[in-house]
Motif scaffolding. Structure first.
Motif, PDB file in Angstrom:
ATOM      1  N   ALA A 116       0.836  -1.202   0.000  1.00 47.27           N
ATOM      2  CA  ALA A 116       0.000   0.000   0.000  1.00 47.27           C
ATOM      3  C   ALA A 116       0.867   1.246   0.000  1.00 47.27           C
ATOM      4  N   ALA A 117       1.962   1.204   0.763  1.00 44.92           N
ATOM      5  CA  ALA A 117       2.879   2.342   0.814  1.00 44.92           C
ATOM      6  C   ALA A 117       3.479   2.604  -0.562  1.00 44.92           C
ATOM      7  N   GLN A 118       3.863   1.549  -1.256  1.00 43.53           N
ATOM      8  CA  GLN A 118       4.459   1.716  -2.581  1.00 43.53           C
ATOM      9  C   GLN A 118       3.429   2.092  -3.639  1.00 43.53           C
ATOM     10  N   SER A 119       2.165   2.057  -3.275  1.00 40.80           N
ATOM     11  CA  SER A 119       1.104   2.500  -4.185  1.00 40.80           C
ATOM     12  C   SER A 119       0.810   3.987  -4.031  1.00 40.80           C
ATOM     13  N   ALA A 120       1.458   4.648  -3.061  1.00 44.54           N
ATOM     14  CA  ALA A 120       1.278   6.087  -2.890  1.00 44.54           C
ATOM     15  C   ALA A 120       1.921   6.836  -4.043  1.00 44.54           C
ATOM     16  N   SER A 121       1.475   8.059  -4.250  1.00 42.01           N
ATOM     17  CA  SER A 121       2.098   8.905  -5.260  1.00 42.01           C
ATOM     18  C   SER A 121       3.560   9.148  -4.906  1.00 42.01           C
ATOM     19  N   SER A 122       4.389   9.337  -5.931  1.00 43.01           N
ATOM     20  CA  SER A 122       5.813   9.584  -5.741  1.00 43.01           C
ATOM     21  C   SER A 122       6.253  10.673  -6.704  1.00 43.01           C
ATOM     22  N   SER A 123       6.953  11.681  -6.203  1.00 42.56           N
ATOM     23  CA  SER A 123       7.379  12.797  -7.027  1.00 42.56           C
ATOM     24  C   SER A 123       8.279  12.309  -8.158  1.00 42.56           C
ATOM     25  N   SER A 124       7.845  12.531  -9.408  1.00 46.26           N
ATOM     26  CA  SER A 124       8.593  12.114 -10.606  1.00 46.26           C
ATOM     27  C   SER A 124       8.937  10.630 -10.582  1.00 46.26           C
ATOM     28  N   ASN A 125       8.180   9.851  -9.819  1.00 46.87           N
ATOM     29  CA  ASN A 125       8.421   8.415  -9.657  1.00 46.87           C
ATOM     30  C   ASN A 125       9.835   8.133  -9.147  1.00 46.87           C
ATOM     31  N   MET A 126      10.413   9.083  -8.391  1.00 49.57           N
ATOM     32  CA  MET A 126      11.752   8.851  -7.842  1.00 49.57           C
ATOM     33  C   MET A 126      11.747   7.740  -6.801  1.00 49.57           C
ATOM     34  N   GLN A 127      10.605   7.551  -6.113  1.00 51.50           N
ATOM     35  CA  GLN A 127      10.502   6.520  -5.070  1.00 51.50           C
ATOM     36  C   GLN A 127      11.664   6.656  -4.080  1.00 51.50           C
ATOM     37  N   ALA A 128      11.866   7.899  -3.633  1.00 52.33           N
ATOM     38  CA  ALA A 128      13.045   8.231  -2.827  1.00 52.33           C
ATOM     39  C   ALA A 128      12.802   7.990  -1.345  1.00 52.33           C
ATOM     40  N   TRP A 129      12.389   6.770  -1.033  1.00 52.06           N
ATOM     41  CA  TRP A 129      12.168   6.421   0.367  1.00 52.06           C
ATOM     42  C   TRP A 129      12.458   4.946   0.575  1.00 52.06           C
ATOM     43  N   SER A 130      12.723   4.602   1.809  1.00 54.36           N
ATOM     44  CA  SER A 130      12.841   3.206   2.237  1.00 54.36           C
ATOM     45  C   SER A 130      12.186   3.090   3.601  1.00 54.36           C
ATOM     46  N   VAL A 131      11.957   1.884   4.049  1.00 52.73           N
ATOM     47  CA  VAL A 131      11.388   1.668   5.382  1.00 52.73           C
ATOM     48  C   VAL A 131      12.151   0.525   6.049  1.00 52.73           C
ATOM     49  N   ILE A 132      12.490   0.727   7.319  1.00 47.50           N
ATOM     50  CA  ILE A 132      13.190  -0.289   8.103  1.00 47.50           C
ATOM     51  C   ILE A 132      12.196  -0.880   9.093  1.00 47.50           C
ATOM     52  N   ALA A 133      11.952  -2.182   9.006  1.00 50.36           N
ATOM     53  CA  ALA A 133      11.060  -2.870   9.943  1.00 50.36           C
ATOM     54  C   ALA A 133      11.902  -3.444  11.078  1.00 50.36           C
ATOM     55  N   VAL A 134      11.591  -3.050  12.291  1.00 49.30           N
ATOM     56  CA  VAL A 134      12.355  -3.480  13.466  1.00 49.30           C
ATOM     57  C   VAL A 134      11.460  -4.356  14.342  1.00 49.30           C
ATOM     58  N   HIS A 135      11.782  -5.644  14.395  1.00 46.11           N
ATOM     59  CA  HIS A 135      11.062  -6.589  15.250  1.00 46.11           C
ATOM     60  C   HIS A 135      11.822  -6.874  16.543  1.00 46.11           C
ATOM     61  N   ASP A 136      13.130  -6.819  16.497  1.00 44.33           N
ATOM     62  CA  ASP A 136      13.967  -7.188  17.637  1.00 44.33           C
ATOM     63  C   ASP A 136      13.668  -6.303  18.853  1.00 44.33           C
ATOM     64  N   GLY A 137      13.353  -6.937  19.968  1.00 43.09           N
ATOM     65  CA  GLY A 137      12.970  -6.200  21.167  1.00 43.09           C
ATOM     66  C   GLY A 137      14.070  -5.325  21.724  1.00 43.09           C
ATOM     67  N   GLN A 138      15.302  -5.796  21.703  1.00 40.44           N
ATOM     68  CA  GLN A 138      16.401  -5.000  22.243  1.00 40.44           C
ATOM     69  C   GLN A 138      16.654  -3.771  21.374  1.00 40.44           C
ATOM     70  N   ARG A 139      16.557  -3.921  20.071  1.00 41.30           N
ATOM     71  CA  ARG A 139      16.744  -2.761  19.198  1.00 41.30           C
ATOM     72  C   ARG A 139      15.613  -1.758  19.400  1.00 41.30           C
ATOM     73  N   ARG A 140      14.376  -2.253  19.531  1.00 34.25           N
ATOM     74  CA  ARG A 140      13.254  -1.344  19.782  1.00 34.25           C
ATOM     75  C   ARG A 140      13.446  -0.602  21.098  1.00 34.25           C
ATOM     76  N   ALA A 141      13.987  -1.271  22.098  1.00 34.22           N
ATOM     77  CA  ALA A 141      14.233  -0.617  23.392  1.00 34.22           C
ATOM     78  C   ALA A 141      15.281   0.483  23.246  1.00 34.22           C
ATOM     79  N   ARG A 142      16.316   0.245  22.455  1.00 35.55           N
ATOM     80  CA  ARG A 142      17.337   1.278  22.241  1.00 35.55           C
ATOM     81  C   ARG A 142      16.750   2.463  21.477  1.00 35.55           C
ATOM     82  N   ILE A 143      15.936   2.163  20.480  1.00 35.46           N
ATOM     83  CA  ILE A 143      15.301   3.241  19.712  1.00 35.46           C
ATOM     84  C   ILE A 143      14.366   4.037  20.616  1.00 35.46           C
ATOM     85  N   ALA A 144      13.663   3.351  21.518  1.00 40.11           N
ATOM     86  CA  ALA A 144      12.764   4.040  22.452  1.00 40.11           C
ATOM     87  C   ALA A 144      13.515   5.071  23.273  1.00 40.11           C
ATOM     88  N   GLU A 145      14.703   4.729  23.732  1.00 37.24           N
ATOM     89  CA  GLU A 145      15.496   5.671  24.520  1.00 37.24           C
ATOM     90  C   GLU A 145      15.983   6.829  23.659  1.00 37.24           C
TER      91      GLU A 145
END
Length: 286
Positions: A66-95
């Motif tokens: 669905a995200a990749q179906s969004a409009s994109s300026s000049s079709n540059m698709q100049a984005w990425s997404v990082i999926a974080v499942h690891d609990g310890q990494r999420r805890a570090r990001i929370a801090e």
């Protein structure tokens, strides 16, 4: 019990009922046309208490589609997404994001990234200099691409009965977030998003918004709005809504004065231009 999807009364309500919940006023006449997509969008509320239940298989991939179906300026698709499942990494990001415990609590955290590094790689592959990558407009296009993609994903997650909350706190310490996520030069985490099933023991309500006539201008910007009375009425609505959720009864105007009246309230984001240049963005080309 706090696992699994929650059938929200608001999510099943009519467009006109949702209008009243969002604005606190009678819906316009004639009545709003019904739309299951618009109902889902109007029923949105930020979730900050999550069940530990994992997302169903395939939901993340559907949301990214669905995200990749969004409009994109000049079709540059100049984005990425990082999926974080690891609990310890999420805890570090929370801090790093201001000590927000729900980031560690939710089973999934997403970092939505403005990504010019992929376009730079295209230039290297074809042995072409790309001075346009250093323009402010290109950076803004990447930020908008990431934001549009994130909102499409948010709507998709909510359609599956999940809840989300955006996390601007990833911009508090952007270099540290980049290091935690292994981001290369030319990338920047625009916003985070915690995703999971809402904890039924901590229900949330639809947050009031400014009256629609304050933000909707027709043909030309109307400098006569918002009227002081409109803002005063909205301040009172938001104050009462927050009090009903056992939150400090602070008005919108009070919150905005506190947020913008002292750069210290930005928690480090005031140095964003410096951080962006350190992360490989020039932003100063004509």
């Amino acid at each position: 019990m706090s696992d699994g999807p929650v059938s929200s009364v608001s999510a099943l309500s009519s467009m006109n009922t949702l209008w009243q919940a969002r604005y606190g006023t009678r819906p316009p006449q004639p009545p709003l046309p019904e739309s299951p997509v618009a109902r889902c969008l109007m029923a949105h509320r930020s979730i900050r208490a999550f069940s530990p239940a994992a997302l169903p298989d395939g939901v993340l991939e559907a949301a990214v589609a669905a995200a990749q179906s969004a409009s994109s300026s000049s079709n540059m698709q100049a984005w990425s997404v990082i999926a974080v499942h690891d609990g310890q990494r999420r805890a570090r990001i929370a801090e790093l994001a201001g000590g927000q415990a729900f980031i560690a609590q939710a089973p999934l955290f997403l970092a939505w990234v403005a990504d010019l590094s992929r376009l730079e790689q295209v230039g290297r592959t074809h042995d072409r200099a790309l001075p346009g990558l250093e323009c402010l407009d290109t950076f803004l296009a990447a930020v908008m691409d990431a934001a549009l993609a994130a909102q499409n994903a948010a709507a998709a997650f909510e359609s599956y009965g999940l809840g989300i909350v955006y996390v601007g706190g990833v911009r508090n310490q952007p270099e540290a977030i980049a290091a935690e996520l292994g981001l290369p030069p030319g990338t920047f985490a625009v916003t985070g998003m915690s995703v999971g099933y809402p904890d039924r023991n901590h229900p949330t309500t639809i947050k009031p918004r400014l009256p629609q006539h304050v933000v909707l201008h027709r043909e030309r910007y109307d400098t006569a709005v918002p009227a002081a009375a409109d803002l005063a009425a909205y301040d009172e609505r938001l104050r009462m809504a927050r009090a009903s959720q056992n939150q400090p009864a602070r008005s919108w105007s009070e919150a905005m004065l506190a947020r913008l009246g002292d750069v210290a309230a930005l928690h480090g984001r005031e140095r964003l231009p410096e951080a962006l240049r350190a992360m490989g963005f020039r932003l100063d080309q004509a």
